[in-house]
Design a protein around this motif. Structure first.
Motif, mmCIF file in Angstrom:
data_model
loop_
_atom_site.group_PDB
_atom_site.id
_atom_site.type_symbol
_atom_site.label_atom_id
_atom_site.label_comp_id
_atom_site.label_asym_id
_atom_site.label_seq_id
_atom_site.Cartn_x
_atom_site.Cartn_y
_atom_site.Cartn_z
ATOM 1 N N GLU A 98 -52.141 -38.293 -4.250
ATOM 2 C CA GLU A 98 -52.297 -36.982 -4.880
ATOM 3 C C GLU A 98 -52.204 -37.096 -6.402
ATOM 4 O O GLU A 98 -52.984 -36.479 -7.129
ATOM 5 C CB GLU A 98 -51.224 -36.017 -4.369
ATOM 6 C CG GLU A 98 -51.543 -35.405 -3.012
ATOM 7 C CD GLU A 98 -52.703 -34.438 -3.104
ATOM 8 O OE1 GLU A 98 -52.634 -33.483 -3.900
ATOM 9 O OE2 GLU A 98 -53.693 -34.641 -2.389
ATOM 10 N N GLU A 99 -51.234 -37.884 -6.868
ATOM 11 C CA GLU A 99 -51.096 -38.065 -8.311
ATOM 12 C C GLU A 99 -52.334 -38.747 -8.894
ATOM 13 O O GLU A 99 -52.819 -38.371 -9.965
ATOM 14 C CB GLU A 99 -49.844 -38.895 -8.617
ATOM 15 C CG GLU A 99 -48.542 -38.165 -8.316
ATOM 16 C CD GLU A 99 -47.330 -39.054 -8.522
ATOM 17 O OE1 GLU A 99 -47.521 -40.289 -8.692
ATOM 18 O OE2 GLU A 99 -46.200 -38.525 -8.524
ATOM 19 N N ARG A 100 -52.843 -39.742 -8.162
ATOM 20 C CA ARG A 100 -54.040 -40.438 -8.649
ATOM 21 C C ARG A 100 -55.248 -39.492 -8.646
ATOM 22 O O ARG A 100 -56.036 -39.482 -9.596
ATOM 23 C CB ARG A 100 -54.323 -41.650 -7.766
ATOM 24 C CG ARG A 100 -55.513 -42.482 -8.234
ATOM 25 C CD ARG A 100 -55.653 -43.751 -7.417
ATOM 26 N NE ARG A 100 -54.481 -44.605 -7.558
ATOM 27 C CZ ARG A 100 -54.337 -45.762 -6.915
ATOM 28 N NH1 ARG A 100 -55.279 -46.185 -6.085
ATOM 29 N NH2 ARG A 100 -53.251 -46.485 -7.115
ATOM 30 N N ASP A 101 -55.356 -38.684 -7.572
ATOM 31 C CA ASP A 101 -56.456 -37.721 -7.525
ATOM 32 C C ASP A 101 -56.357 -36.727 -8.669
ATOM 33 O O ASP A 101 -57.365 -36.354 -9.276
ATOM 34 C CB ASP A 101 -56.448 -36.973 -6.189
ATOM 35 C CG ASP A 101 -56.938 -37.839 -5.042
ATOM 36 O OD1 ASP A 101 -57.512 -38.908 -5.333
ATOM 37 O OD2 ASP A 101 -56.733 -37.461 -3.877
ATOM 38 N N GLU A 102 -55.118 -36.276 -8.957
ATOM 39 C CA GLU A 102 -54.936 -35.326 -10.048
ATOM 40 C C GLU A 102 -55.300 -35.967 -11.381
ATOM 41 O O GLU A 102 -55.935 -35.336 -12.231
ATOM 42 C CB GLU A 102 -53.481 -34.836 -10.067
ATOM 43 C CG GLU A 102 -53.179 -33.814 -11.148
ATOM 44 C CD GLU A 102 -53.946 -32.514 -10.972
ATOM 45 O OE1 GLU A 102 -54.076 -31.779 -11.968
ATOM 46 O OE2 GLU A 102 -54.411 -32.239 -9.851
ATOM 47 N N GLN A 103 -54.916 -37.232 -11.563
ATOM 48 C CA GLN A 103 -55.284 -37.929 -12.798
ATOM 49 C C GLN A 103 -56.800 -38.069 -12.914
ATOM 50 O O GLN A 103 -57.369 -37.868 -13.994
ATOM 51 C CB GLN A 103 -54.625 -39.312 -12.825
ATOM 52 C CG GLN A 103 -53.105 -39.269 -12.966
ATOM 53 C CD GLN A 103 -52.482 -40.640 -12.802
ATOM 54 O OE1 GLN A 103 -53.170 -41.625 -12.494
ATOM 55 N NE2 GLN A 103 -51.173 -40.723 -12.981
ATOM 56 N N VAL A 122 -48.151 -38.973 -1.870
ATOM 57 C CA VAL A 122 -47.831 -38.482 -3.218
ATOM 58 C C VAL A 122 -48.563 -39.303 -4.273
ATOM 59 O O VAL A 122 -49.114 -38.764 -5.237
ATOM 60 C CB VAL A 122 -46.302 -38.523 -3.450
ATOM 61 C CG1 VAL A 122 -45.971 -38.242 -4.909
ATOM 62 C CG2 VAL A 122 -45.609 -37.510 -2.543
ATOM 63 N N GLN A 123 -48.583 -40.634 -4.089
ATOM 64 C CA GLN A 123 -49.299 -41.486 -5.044
ATOM 65 C C GLN A 123 -50.790 -41.157 -5.077
ATOM 66 O O GLN A 123 -51.393 -41.089 -6.156
ATOM 67 C CB GLN A 123 -49.102 -42.959 -4.667
ATOM 68 C CG GLN A 123 -47.682 -43.471 -4.878
ATOM 69 C CD GLN A 123 -47.516 -44.915 -4.418
ATOM 70 O OE1 GLN A 123 -48.465 -45.527 -3.935
ATOM 71 N NE2 GLN A 123 -46.311 -45.445 -4.546
#
Length: 423
Positions: A174-179, A171-172
């Motif tokens: 994915e969140e970093r990739d999205e950012q 999840v982290q």
């Protein structure tokens, strides 16, 4: 080797227990061995046919413990002994014999008794001793089962914790990739905005533009435009659709717009600019391919000239609601025989709207003609509103039906009555 015959299960089970005890087999192994021998012999003994039990002591290799071989055979068997799903797996010769090979534990300072110890078909333990043996085996099996259950729960808990940690890390990430995608997209949008000129303020004309990338987080593409005022006061407009997507196609489109701007400001005739642009760029970028539409508009008179290189035709929506596509034959940059075959001359009257676009607006289905008909209908529906909102409103309606996403560019120019000069 010791060999004995048995006619009943109790004596057979008791004999197997005696052999297991004599060789100090663990209780849970003894229980499995007793159940396995009994299951394999049950059909024969139940039919009144005897079975033979034999044991042999086999030496292991120098690193292995000795092995106790327990063989069960049925001399009068009418079919092979049943060995499937036994608690202790066995080897079979496919006929009337089954063999179990069990490692024998070693005890320091003591010797292993002879395999012949304990097998006596006439000897049977008392009922009390039999019950004690069975209870002992059950307790050993239960203890072993409890240990395995506890180990399973521990491993399950550790796996759940590991999975939880992996999921949290995922999840982290994915969140970093999205950012990162959003930051990358914003950076590219800022770059694109810097490359796309804002609508100009020209007396007698209203200008508006809409651009949307094929992918929101990858907003660069080959759809580009340029507009600027020439020294004689005319408005020049370039619309480019370079082959491909991403930064490479943006670079190709920029090369085209820069070359066209230079040639236009140098005073080259509009009809010759496409062919001359091809000649300039091909030695520098031989793989470049782009469709181009050029427009030259006099804001004072409304006179319009169009040159086309394989690009979708401009749409003229008249103030009275009639519409026509302004077709001009020609081939684009990187195409064989590039250039516009002729110039189209027409006039924009006050209230008329000229729409220039790339194929991402109309090729929402496989039939381009259907897209052109839908574009006329959409332009008519939205032409009465503010021109600044017209390109985006048309694009939103056109993209309700979409075969595949593509970069989309739409420009709208409406001629109004020029403001009278104050004397």
């Amino acid at each position: 080797m010791n060999r004995s015959y048995f006619h009943a299960l109790p004596q057979l089970r008791d004999a197997v227990r005696r052999v297991a005890d004599a060789h100090r087999l663990p209780v849970d192994v003894r229980a499995r061995l007793v159940l396995s021998v009994a299951d394999a012999a049950a059909d024969e003994l139940g039919s009144g046919r005897p079975v033979e039990l034999s044991t042999a002591h086999e030496d292991g290799s120098h690193d292995d413990s000795p092995v106790l071989a327990i063989a069960l055979s049925a001399p009068q068997a009418r079919r092979p002994l049943r060995v499937g799903d036994l608690p202790l797996p066995a080897l079979t010769n496919g006929t009337d014999s089954v063999v179990w090979r069990v490692p024998v534990p070693q005890t320091a300072g003591s010797s292993v008794p002879s395999p012949s110890a304990g097998i006596d078909p006439t000897a049977e333990r008392s009922s009390r001793a039999e019950s004690q043996a069975i209870n002992e085996e059950l307790r050993a099996i239960i203890a072993r089962t409890d240990a395995l259950t506890a180990e399973y729960r521990r491993l399950k808990h550790e796996l759940a914790e590991t999975n939880g940690g992996v999921l949290a890390l995922y999840v982290q990430l994915e969140e970093r990739d999205e950012q990162l995608r959003k930051a990358h997209g914003k950076m590219l949008r800022d770059l694109e905005d810097a490359l796309r000129p804002q609508p100009m303020e020209i007396d007698g004309l209203e200008l508006a533009v809409h651009y949307a990338p094929a992918e929101a987080n990858a907003p660069t593409g080959g759809d580009l435009y340029d507009w600027f005022a020439l020294p004689d006061g005319n408005l020049h407009i370039t619309v480019v659709d370079a082959l491909g997507h991403g930064v490479g196609s943006t670079r190709s489109a920029l090369n085209v717009t820069h070359a066209v701007r230079t040639l236009a400001l140098e005073g080259h005739p509009l009809q010759s600019i496409l062919e001359r642009t091809h000649e300039i760029l091909m030695p520098l970028a031989p793989e470049l391919m782009a469709t181009v539409l050029l427009a030259r508009l006099d804001p004072a008179t409304g006179k319009l000239q169009l040159a086309n290189g394989s690009h979708p035709p401009a749409l003229m929506l008249r103030a009275d609601g009639t519409a026509e596509y302004l077709e001009v034959r020609g081939r684009g940059i990187g195409f064989p025989l590039p250039g516009s075959e002729e110039l189209l001359h027409t006039e924009i009257h006050p209230g008329d709207v000229l729409i220039l676009y790339t194929d991402g607006l109309t090729e929402s289905r496989r039939d381009p003609c259907e897209g052109e008909l839908r574009l006329i209908a959409a332009a008519r529906r939205h032409a009465g509103g503010a021109l600044a909102e017209l390109p985006s409103a048309i694009a939103a309606e056109m993209h309700t039906v979409m075969l595949h996403p593509d970069d989309t560019l739409a420009l709208a120019i409406r001629r109004s009555t020029p403001t009278a000069a104050v004397g």
